[in-house]
Design a protein around this motif. Sequence first.
Motif, PDB file in Angstrom:
ATOM      1  N   VAL A 131      29.840  22.395  17.365  1.00 30.37           N
ATOM      2  CA  VAL A 131      28.464  21.944  17.596  1.00 30.37           C
ATOM      3  C   VAL A 131      27.518  22.737  16.704  1.00 30.37           C
ATOM      4  O   VAL A 131      26.651  22.171  16.041  1.00 30.37           O
ATOM      5  CB  VAL A 131      28.068  22.089  19.088  1.00 30.37           C
ATOM      6  CG1 VAL A 131      26.611  21.719  19.297  1.00 30.37           C
ATOM      7  CG2 VAL A 131      28.977  21.246  19.969  1.00 30.37           C
ATOM      8  N   ALA A 132      27.695  24.045  16.676  1.00 29.13           N
ATOM      9  CA  ALA A 132      26.835  24.893  15.848  1.00 29.13           C
ATOM     10  C   ALA A 132      26.973  24.548  14.374  1.00 29.13           C
ATOM     11  O   ALA A 132      25.970  24.465  13.652  1.00 29.13           O
ATOM     12  CB  ALA A 132      27.182  26.364  16.078  1.00 29.13           C
ATOM     13  N   ARG A 133      28.182  24.306  13.929  1.00 26.84           N
ATOM     14  CA  ARG A 133      28.385  23.953  12.508  1.00 26.84           C
ATOM     15  C   ARG A 133      27.707  22.637  12.170  1.00 26.84           C
ATOM     16  O   ARG A 133      27.096  22.509  11.112  1.00 26.84           O
ATOM     17  CB  ARG A 133      29.878  23.894  12.211  1.00 26.84           C
ATOM     18  CG  ARG A 133      30.531  25.266  12.296  1.00 26.84           C
ATOM     19  CD  ARG A 133      32.014  25.192  12.177  1.00 26.84           C
ATOM     20  NE  ARG A 133      32.340  25.164  10.756  1.00 26.84           N
ATOM     21  CZ  ARG A 133      33.566  25.146  10.289  1.00 26.84           C
ATOM     22  NH1 ARG A 133      34.591  25.142  11.124  1.00 26.84           N
ATOM     23  NH2 ARG A 133      33.780  25.143   9.005  1.00 26.84           N
ATOM     24  N   ARG A 134      27.799  21.686  13.079  1.00 23.46           N
ATOM     25  CA  ARG A 134      27.190  20.376  12.842  1.00 23.46           C
ATOM     26  C   ARG A 134      25.658  20.450  12.895  1.00 23.46           C
ATOM     27  O   ARG A 134      24.981  19.898  12.045  1.00 23.46           O
ATOM     28  CB  ARG A 134      27.711  19.369  13.873  1.00 23.46           C
ATOM     29  CG  ARG A 134      27.206  17.951  13.645  1.00 23.46           C
ATOM     30  CD  ARG A 134      27.756  16.960  14.655  1.00 23.46           C
ATOM     31  NE  ARG A 134      27.167  17.174  15.977  1.00 23.46           N
ATOM     32  CZ  ARG A 134      27.804  17.623  17.044  1.00 23.46           C
ATOM     33  NH1 ARG A 134      29.086  17.912  16.974  1.00 23.46           N
ATOM     34  NH2 ARG A 134      27.191  17.773  18.194  1.00 23.46           N
ATOM     35  N   VAL A 135      25.119  21.153  13.877  1.00 23.53           N
ATOM     36  CA  VAL A 135      23.680  21.180  14.101  1.00 23.53           C
ATOM     37  C   VAL A 135      22.966  22.195  13.206  1.00 23.53           C
ATOM     38  O   VAL A 135      21.919  21.892  12.638  1.00 23.53           O
ATOM     39  CB  VAL A 135      23.381  21.490  15.595  1.00 23.53           C
ATOM     40  CG1 VAL A 135      21.901  21.663  15.842  1.00 23.53           C
ATOM     41  CG2 VAL A 135      23.935  20.374  16.478  1.00 23.53           C
ATOM     42  N   LEU A 136      23.547  23.383  13.086  1.00 26.65           N
ATOM     43  CA  LEU A 136      22.881  24.468  12.365  1.00 26.65           C
ATOM     44  C   LEU A 136      23.379  24.649  10.932  1.00 26.65           C
ATOM     45  O   LEU A 136      22.673  25.204  10.106  1.00 26.65           O
ATOM     46  CB  LEU A 136      23.059  25.781  13.135  1.00 26.65           C
ATOM     47  CG  LEU A 136      22.581  25.796  14.586  1.00 26.65           C
ATOM     48  CD1 LEU A 136      22.952  27.110  15.246  1.00 26.65           C
ATOM     49  CD2 LEU A 136      21.086  25.542  14.661  1.00 26.65           C
ATOM     50  N   GLY A 137      24.609  24.227  10.687  1.00 32.10           N
ATOM     51  CA  GLY A 137      25.198  24.400   9.365  1.00 32.10           C
ATOM     52  C   GLY A 137      26.185  25.559   9.347  1.00 32.10           C
ATOM     53  O   GLY A 137      26.124  26.461  10.180  1.00 32.10           O
ATOM     54  N   ASP A 138      27.075  25.529   8.366  1.00 33.51           N
ATOM     55  CA  ASP A 138      28.133  26.535   8.270  1.00 33.51           C
ATOM     56  C   ASP A 138      27.612  27.944   8.007  1.00 33.51           C
ATOM     57  O   ASP A 138      28.228  28.918   8.412  1.00 33.51           O
ATOM     58  CB  ASP A 138      29.113  26.177   7.147  1.00 33.51           C
ATOM     59  CG  ASP A 138      30.054  25.060   7.540  1.00 33.51           C
ATOM     60  OD1 ASP A 138      30.310  24.879   8.748  1.00 33.51           O
ATOM     61  OD2 ASP A 138      30.536  24.356   6.634  1.00 33.51           O
ATOM     62  N   ASN A 139      26.511  28.061   7.294  1.00 34.87           N
ATOM     63  CA  ASN A 139      26.026  29.371   6.877  1.00 34.87           C
ATOM     64  C   ASN A 139      24.882  29.898   7.727  1.00 34.87           C
ATOM     65  O   ASN A 139      24.291  30.923   7.391  1.00 34.87           O
ATOM     66  CB  ASN A 139      25.604  29.336   5.406  1.00 34.87           C
ATOM     67  CG  ASN A 139      26.791  29.053   4.506  1.00 34.87           C
ATOM     68  OD1 ASN A 139      27.876  29.574   4.710  1.00 34.87           O
ATOM     69  ND2 ASN A 139      26.589  28.202   3.522  1.00 34.87           N
ATOM     70  N   ASP A 140      24.571  29.216   8.813  1.00 33.27           N
ATOM     71  CA  ASP A 140      23.506  29.680   9.696  1.00 33.27           C
ATOM     72  C   ASP A 140      23.942  30.960  10.406  1.00 33.27           C
ATOM     73  O   ASP A 140      25.111  31.125  10.765  1.00 33.27           O
ATOM     74  CB  ASP A 140      23.173  28.602  10.737  1.00 33.27           C
ATOM     75  CG  ASP A 140      22.085  29.043  11.682  1.00 33.27           C
ATOM     76  OD1 ASP A 140      20.908  28.981  11.280  1.00 33.27           O
ATOM     77  OD2 ASP A 140      22.416  29.471  12.807  1.00 33.27           O
TER      78      ASP A 140
END
Length: 79
Positions: free
Chosen positions: A43-52
């Motif tokens: 969810v975090a990767r999809r919503v915030l991006g891999d480098n967030d």
Amino acid sequence: GRVKKDGEEHEYTLIAANNYSSSLNSLERFEEAKSLLRKTMPVARRVLGDNDENTLRLRWSYAKALYRDPTATLDDLHE
């Protein structure tokens, strides 16, 4: 509480999940921490991006759980 209030994709929900997983790791409840993080990281990767920063913190928490869990297996390495 946080999921009902803000939804699973809200940044604050993801931060709360990371805080909770850190507590689980401290209590040596590694299976619970890994389970929560396996649900939260995509969810975090999809919503915030891999480098967030928060995505990376979740991944770091997962790495700590794997490192500290004496029962961790190679299958656990797959996020």
